[in-house]
Scaffold this active site. Structure first.
Site, short mmCIF file in Angstrom:
data_model
loop_
_atom_site.label_atom_id
_atom_site.label_comp_id
_atom_site.label_asym_id
_atom_site.label_seq_id
_atom_site.Cartn_x
_atom_site.Cartn_y
_atom_site.Cartn_z
N THR A 45 0.75 -0.99 0.44
CA THR A 45 -0.14 0.18 -0.22
C THR A 45 1.03 1.21 0.22
OG1 THR A 45 -1.75 -1.24 1.34
CG2 THR A 45 -1.82 1.45 1.56
N THR A 46 1.88 1.51 0.88
CA THR A 46 2.76 2.35 1.07
C THR A 46 3.33 2.90 -0.30
OG1 THR A 46 3.16 1.98 3.24
CG2 THR A 46 4.53 3.23 2.13
N TYR A 108 -13.32 -3.96 -2.00
CA TYR A 108 -14.29 -3.94 -3.04
C TYR A 108 -14.80 -4.64 -3.26
CZ TYR A 108 -17.21 -1.78 -6.38
OH TYR A 108 -18.34 -0.84 -6.76
N TYR A 134 -2.22 -9.84 4.49
CA TYR A 134 -2.75 -8.51 4.80
C TYR A 134 -3.99 -7.99 5.05
CZ TYR A 134 -1.93 -3.74 4.66
OH TYR A 134 -1.77 -2.15 4.79
N ARG A 139 -8.82 -0.15 4.58
CA ARG A 139 -8.76 0.33 2.96
C ARG A 139 -9.55 -1.06 1.72
NH1 ARG A 139 -4.87 3.72 1.18
NH2 ARG A 139 -3.97 4.33 2.70
N LYS A 162 -0.66 -9.83 8.96
CA LYS A 162 -0.36 -8.35 8.87
C LYS A 162 -2.00 -7.67 9.56
CE LYS A 162 1.06 -3.96 7.20
NZ LYS A 162 1.65 -3.05 5.99
N ILE A 209 5.74 -4.42 9.92
CA ILE A 209 5.81 -4.15 8.92
C ILE A 209 5.16 -2.94 8.61
CG2 ILE A 209 4.57 -4.41 6.00
CD1 ILE A 209 4.59 -7.47 6.59
#
Length: 297
Positions: A45-46, A108, A134, A139, A162, A209
């Site tokens: 994501t980052t 989604y 994850y 999100r 994570k 993480i």
């Protein structure tokens, strides 16, 4: 194989032409390794996984593995809301030589718990690379519950999660459920929130993480290592040293503040891609103040 320690959710630096800055990416990799981190994550994501292309994602994985050259663990961001696409990325990460693949819960489409199990089972049964689940419900719109985590943890190749749900009670329930299933040695919980790393590790998590480690890898790694050594008083001191940085890097959507901070520090970053927009001027000043307070500038 499972992971413990500090892995960095790396930013993806871009050139002025909005292309992947390969030279800058390699520079960041070496800087982070030199400052004591245990692992590096590409295209999470980052790393702006939502706006980099599939070829760019594969390129980032390739560069990471080549530049790291076995010095730390390599983790390939390889998730998708499509099981077929996630499997393709996981298989690519495996063929490229990554140590692990990070696979986000599908976003989604909000799969049911049994859908999540089938998603990870399909990936598990068609690859051999260790997989880190994850979970980031803020999100994705999906929160994988402790019972489903435990079911997925029983798959051969799934070695960690994570966990970016900030509910510490859920962390306790997950850990207890794993212990009851005799999976606590096979499957690790990793913090997905920098500011909750110390409390999560006190409850049995094995590391983080981290976004913050992009900016201050040395102190973040020391904090985690102290937790692993049982030196929680020193870890707590470092937590409070880093606390304002942990907060300011999320004052707007990640990784916008982190890229601004890195640019202030003279490290490769570049701009962010739309639909993310530049950091507001007043928040830019706040980022600079925190960096000054930490004597990073």
């Amino acid at each position: 194989m499972n992971f413990e320690g500090t892995a960095v959710a790396m930013i993806t630096p871009f050139t002025e032409d909005n292309e992947v800055d390969e030279e800058g990416y390699r520079e960041n990799i070496n800087f982070l390794i030199e400052n004591g981190v245990d692992g590096l994550l590409a295209a999470g994501t980052t790393g702006e996984s939502a706006t980099i292309t599939i070829p760019e994602q594969k390129k980032l994985i390739d560069i990471l593995i080549e530049e790291v050259d076995g010095r730390v663990q390599t983790i390939a961001g390889a998730g998708s809301n499509s099981t077929k696409d996630a499997l393709e990325l996981v298989q690519y990460a495996e063929s490229a030589g990554a140590d692990m693949a990070l696979v986000i819960t599908p976003y989604y489409n909000k799969p049911q718990p049994h859908g999540l199990i089938e998603h990870y089972k399909t990936i598990n049964n068609n690859s051999d690379i260790p997989i880190i689940v994850y979970n980031v419900p803020s999100r994705t719109g999906t929160d994988i519950d402790p019972e489903t985590i435990t079911a997925v943890a029983g798959l051969d190749n799934v070695v960690a999660i994570k966990e970016a749900n900030p509910n510490l009670d859920k962390m306790s329930k997950t850990r207890k459920t794993l212990i009851e299933a005799d999976l606590e040695d096979k499957f690790s919980i990793l913090s997905g929130n920098d500011d909750l790393t110390v409390p999560m590790m006190s409850l049995g998590a094995k590391g983080v993480i981290s976004v913050v480690a992009n900016v201050d890898p040395f102190r973040m790694s020391q904090m985690v290592n102290n937790c692993l050594d049982g030196s929680y008083e020193r870890a707590m001191d470092l937590h409070y040293e880093l606390y304002n940085l942990m907060k300011i890097l999320f004052i707007e959507s990640n990784p916008v503040p982190t890229k601004v901070a890195l640019k202030m520090l003279g490290r490769p970053s570049g701009d962010i891609r739309l639909p993310l927009a530049p950091l507001k001027d007043e928040n830019r000043l706040k980022v600079k103040q925190v960096l000054n307070d930490l004597e990073l500038l």
